[in-house]
Scaffold this motif. Structure first.
Motif, short mmCIF file in Angstrom:
data_model
loop_
_atom_site.label_atom_id
_atom_site.label_comp_id
_atom_site.label_asym_id
_atom_site.label_seq_id
_atom_site.Cartn_x
_atom_site.Cartn_y
_atom_site.Cartn_z
N ASN A 59 -6.85 -9.30 -5.07
CA ASN A 59 -7.23 -8.35 -3.79
C ASN A 59 -6.68 -9.05 -2.26
OD1 ASN A 59 -7.77 -6.21 -4.46
ND2 ASN A 59 -10.08 -7.41 -5.60
N LEU A 60 -6.34 -8.36 -1.82
CA LEU A 60 -6.01 -9.26 -0.19
C LEU A 60 -6.61 -9.10 0.84
CD1 LEU A 60 -1.80 -8.48 -1.01
CD2 LEU A 60 -3.77 -10.90 -1.55
N ILE A 61 -6.40 -9.25 2.21
CA ILE A 61 -7.21 -8.88 3.25
C ILE A 61 -7.02 -7.39 3.47
CG2 ILE A 61 -7.14 -9.34 5.79
CD1 ILE A 61 -6.01 -12.01 5.07
N ASN A 62 -7.88 -6.72 4.12
CA ASN A 62 -8.05 -5.25 4.68
C ASN A 62 -8.20 -4.36 3.14
OD1 ASN A 62 -8.36 -5.90 6.98
ND2 ASN A 62 -6.56 -6.16 8.30
N MET A 66 -2.34 -6.63 -4.42
CA MET A 66 -0.56 -7.39 -4.79
C MET A 66 -0.72 -6.82 -6.02
SD MET A 66 1.24 -10.75 -4.47
CE MET A 66 -0.25 -11.85 -4.64
N ASP A 67 0.04 -6.19 -7.49
CA ASP A 67 0.43 -5.91 -8.52
C ASP A 67 0.82 -6.34 -8.98
OD1 ASP A 67 0.22 -5.10 -10.97
OD2 ASP A 67 0.18 -2.98 -10.53
N ILE A 68 0.95 -7.99 -9.66
CA ILE A 68 1.56 -8.18 -10.22
C ILE A 68 1.77 -7.61 -11.45
CG2 ILE A 68 2.10 -10.71 -10.84
CD1 ILE A 68 -0.13 -12.10 -8.92
N GLY A 69 0.91 -7.40 -12.48
CA GLY A 69 1.31 -6.53 -13.55
C GLY A 69 1.91 -6.10 -13.77
N SER A 70 2.49 -4.84 -12.49
CA SER A 70 3.26 -3.86 -12.14
C SER A 70 5.13 -4.72 -12.14
CB SER A 70 3.59 -2.80 -11.39
OG SER A 70 2.34 -2.67 -11.86
N PHE A 71 4.57 -5.92 -11.29
CA PHE A 71 6.14 -6.55 -11.43
C PHE A 71 6.34 -7.90 -12.33
CE2 PHE A 71 8.12 -10.45 -9.50
CZ PHE A 71 9.34 -9.74 -9.64
#
Length: 141
Positions: A59-62, A66-71
């Motif tokens: 979880n980032l700001i606002n 960021m989905d690292i698993g999909s990457f």
């Protein structure tokens, strides 16, 4: 018509056309299989490690995520498809080399080397046209 098919065969046998065709076919045919493998087997394993049902999500700001698993899934998908394409290209190149080697073996010998001047002459020649030497009955190569 025979010449047309020979030209077409030569075009298809060229490495670039064959590799491109194999890449497109493999990408399309195995894309669904690889996506199913990633979505149904790999992603749940990543989710087990990551602790969420989607995988490694940060979880980032606002409210951005960021989905690292999909990457990671996309990288695995690429590696699997690339490996399959590599194996097929390798097999095609090996078959092509065998065909070329077989053609070379089947070519009829029509020349020989003059033992005196080392020039290439017709196999039935009795006198060398270059050095005018009489040719022996059997020439050792």
């Amino acid at each position: 018509m025979k010449k047309f098919f020979k030209e077409f065969k030569d075009f298809i046998a060229k490495g670039n056309a064959l590799e491109l065709a194999v890449g497109v076919i493999i990408g399309g045919a195995f894309g669904a299989i690889v996506n199913a493998l990633i979505d149904n087997i790999i992603n749940p394993l990543i989710a087990c490690i990551g602790g969420t049902d989607v995988g490694f999500v940060v979880n980032l700001i606002n409210g951005q995520k960021m989905d690292i698993g999909s990457f990671i899934s996309a990288i695995l998908n690429f590696l699997i498809v690339a490996f399959i394409v590599f194996c097929i290209i390798k097999a095609a190149n090996k078959a092509k080399e065998k065909a070329i080697k077989k053609e070379e073996e089947e070519e009829e010998v029509t020349t020989k080397v003059c033992p005196f001047c080392k020039s290439e002459i017709d196999i039935e020649a009795t006198k060398c046209p270059h050095c005018t030497a009489d040719q022996p009955e059997e020439v050792e190569e």
